[in-house]
Design an enzyme around this catalytic site. Sequence first.
Site, PDB file in Angstrom:
ATOM      1  N   ASP A   9       0.889  -1.154   0.000  1.00 11.14           N
ATOM      2  CA  ASP A   9       0.000   0.000   0.000  1.00 11.14           C
ATOM      3  C   ASP A   9       0.938   1.217   0.000  1.00 11.14           C
ATOM      4  O   ASP A   9       2.100   1.110   0.415  1.00 11.14           O
ATOM      5  CB  ASP A   9      -0.869  -0.044   1.261  1.00 11.14           C
ATOM      6  N   LEU A  10       0.466   2.360  -0.468  1.00  6.11           N
ATOM      7  CA  LEU A  10       1.355   3.527  -0.576  1.00  6.11           C
ATOM      8  C   LEU A  10       1.208   4.469   0.627  1.00  6.11           C
ATOM      9  O   LEU A  10       2.145   4.663   1.409  1.00  6.11           O
ATOM     10  CB  LEU A  10       1.063   4.262  -1.888  1.00  6.11           C
ATOM     11  N   ASP A  11      -0.018   5.025   0.779  1.00  6.37           N
ATOM     12  CA  ASP A  11      -0.268   6.007   1.837  1.00  6.37           C
ATOM     13  C   ASP A  11      -0.178   5.339   3.216  1.00  6.37           C
ATOM     14  O   ASP A  11      -0.939   4.421   3.509  1.00  6.37           O
ATOM     15  CB  ASP A  11      -1.667   6.615   1.674  1.00  6.37           C
ATOM     16  N   THR A  17       1.121  10.444   3.559  1.00  8.08           N
ATOM     17  CA  THR A  17       0.300  11.457   2.895  1.00  8.08           C
ATOM     18  C   THR A  17      -0.953  11.785   3.701  1.00  8.08           C
ATOM     19  O   THR A  17      -1.701  12.690   3.324  1.00  8.08           O
ATOM     20  CB  THR A  17      -0.115  10.977   1.493  1.00  8.08           C
ATOM     21  N   LYS A  45      -8.398   6.690   6.625  1.00  3.37           N
ATOM     22  CA  LYS A  45      -7.238   5.957   6.108  1.00  3.37           C
ATOM     23  C   LYS A  45      -7.662   4.735   5.316  1.00  3.37           C
ATOM     24  O   LYS A  45      -8.412   3.898   5.812  1.00  3.37           O
ATOM     25  CB  LYS A  45      -6.314   5.547   7.261  1.00  3.37           C
ATOM     26  N   SER A 114      -2.637   0.415  -4.221  1.00  5.77           N
ATOM     27  CA  SER A 114      -3.195   1.573  -3.498  1.00  5.77           C
ATOM     28  C   SER A 114      -4.504   2.039  -4.105  1.00  5.77           C
ATOM     29  O   SER A 114      -4.675   2.012  -5.320  1.00  5.77           O
ATOM     30  CB  SER A 114      -2.190   2.733  -3.547  1.00  5.77           C
ATOM     31  N   ALA A 115      -5.401   2.521  -3.247  1.00  8.68           N
ATOM     32  CA  ALA A 115      -6.690   3.047  -3.724  1.00  8.68           C
ATOM     33  C   ALA A 115      -6.530   4.411  -4.388  1.00  8.68           C
ATOM     34  O   ALA A 115      -7.418   4.874  -5.091  1.00  8.68           O
ATOM     35  CB  ALA A 115      -7.637   3.188  -2.538  1.00  8.68           C
ATOM     36  N   LYS A 145     -10.993  -1.207  -1.210  1.00  7.28           N
ATOM     37  CA  LYS A 145     -10.697  -2.121  -0.110  1.00  7.28           C
ATOM     38  C   LYS A 145     -11.835  -1.971   0.908  1.00  7.28           C
ATOM     39  O   LYS A 145     -12.315  -0.854   1.077  1.00  7.28           O
ATOM     40  CB  LYS A 145      -9.365  -1.742   0.548  1.00  7.28           C
ATOM     41  N   GLU A 169       0.316  -3.252   4.671  1.00  8.60           N
ATOM     42  CA  GLU A 169      -0.862  -2.384   4.768  1.00  8.60           C
ATOM     43  C   GLU A 169      -0.963  -1.707   6.132  1.00  8.60           C
ATOM     44  O   GLU A 169      -0.687  -2.336   7.143  1.00  8.60           O
ATOM     45  CB  GLU A 169      -2.109  -3.252   4.614  1.00  8.60           C
ATOM     46  N   ASP A 170      -1.435  -0.458   6.127  1.00  7.13           N
ATOM     47  CA  ASP A 170      -1.619   0.235   7.415  1.00  7.13           C
ATOM     48  C   ASP A 170      -3.090   0.400   7.805  1.00  7.13           C
ATOM     49  O   ASP A 170      -3.372   0.865   8.896  1.00  7.13           O
ATOM     50  CB  ASP A 170      -0.961   1.627   7.382  1.00  7.13           C
TER      51      ASP A 170
HETATM   52  C1  G6P Z   1      -5.605   5.943   0.113  1.00  7.74           C
HETATM   53  C2  G6P Z   1      -5.665   6.823   1.347  1.00  7.74           C
HETATM   54  C3  G6P Z   1      -7.070   7.387   1.538  1.00  7.74           C
HETATM   55  C4  G6P Z   1      -7.524   8.080   0.242  1.00  7.74           C
HETATM   56  C5  G6P Z   1      -7.503   7.094  -0.911  1.00  7.74           C
HETATM   57  C6  G6P Z   1      -7.910   7.738  -2.234  1.00  7.74           C
HETATM   58  O1  G6P Z   1      -6.258   4.742   0.362  1.00  7.74           O
HETATM   59  O2  G6P Z   1      -5.317   6.083   2.506  1.00  7.74           O
HETATM   60  O3  G6P Z   1      -7.054   8.313   2.603  1.00  7.74           O
HETATM   61  O4  G6P Z   1      -8.837   8.614   0.397  1.00  7.74           O
HETATM   62  O5  G6P Z   1      -6.185   6.581  -1.037  1.00  7.74           O
HETATM   63  O6  G6P Z   1      -6.946   8.689  -2.588  1.00  7.74           O
HETATM   64  P1  G6P Z   1      -7.084   9.739  -3.776  1.00  7.74           P
HETATM   65  O7  G6P Z   1      -5.681  10.299  -3.890  1.00  7.74           O
HETATM   66  O8  G6P Z   1      -7.484   8.990  -5.002  1.00  7.74           O
HETATM   67  O9  G6P Z   1      -8.095  10.734  -3.359  1.00  7.74           O
HETATM   68 MG    MG Z   2      -2.686   3.171   3.603  1.00  2.00          MG
END
Ligand code: G6P
Ligand code: MG
Length: 221
Positions: A9-11, A17, A45, A114-115, A145, A169-170
């Site tokens: 996962d990225l964030d 972020t 998150k 990542s989402a 997710k 994953e966090d």
């Molecule tokens: C990640 C973050 C979420 C964020 C989602 C969508 O999963 O943890 O906080 O809402 O990405 O991000 P975006 O950059 O597409 O708005």
């Molecule tokens: Mg995350």
Amino acid sequence: MHTAACIFDLDGVIVDTAKYHFQAWKRLADQLGIIFTEEDNERLKGVSRMSSLEIILELGGINPGDEKKMEYATLKNDWYVELISKMTPAEILPGSVQFIKEIRKKGIRTAIGSASKNTPMILQRVGIQELFDAVADGNNITKAKPDPEVFLKAAEMLNVDPAECVVFEDAVAGIQAAVNAGMRCVGIGSKLVLAKADMVVSGLNEMNPEILSNLENTKYI
Ligand code: G6P
Ligand code: MG
């Protein structure tokens, strides 16, 4: 079970972020007269952009209709992009680059799962695109997710069996997504919160290839 690939996962795993998401959502909440705290931000998150907006509007008891919702989400994203466009490699979380390079040296393939639709921009800003063989993100999936789609997509891009993947994953929803994908997972954060993970560490700086192979030896799918 042998590990052929690691999916990150990225964030919250590779970069922090969450603080930028918070600043941008807070700006929108202030504008709408909604009280929104850092504690509320924890609930966002791993949650998709539109679902995050729903949570904030619910906090304010507002239901503005679909057109306004799109407008608010776009506004927030514009502010968020303004913030992340200034990110630098110094914002990569400790130990991430070293761990990813070490496992790659051992022949393990690596991907992002990542989402976020902003994944390509973040990877480019912090300069780590070359550390990943595949990127599955909000731009090539439709289900958020805990649906396993993003991780299954990453495994497919890597041409690897899901059972041979380990996810990092966090977020609770992300751990559940890994479980739903039939993958093993390492939680980044608190053991209490990420109880469904196969193991939990506070950050990638606590990981090394040996710990990863111990995970291989203790879990059989
Ligand atoms: C990640 C973050 C979420 C964020 C989602 C969508 O999963 O943890 O906080 O809402 O990405 O991000 P975006 O950059 O597409 O708005
Ligand atoms: Mg995350």
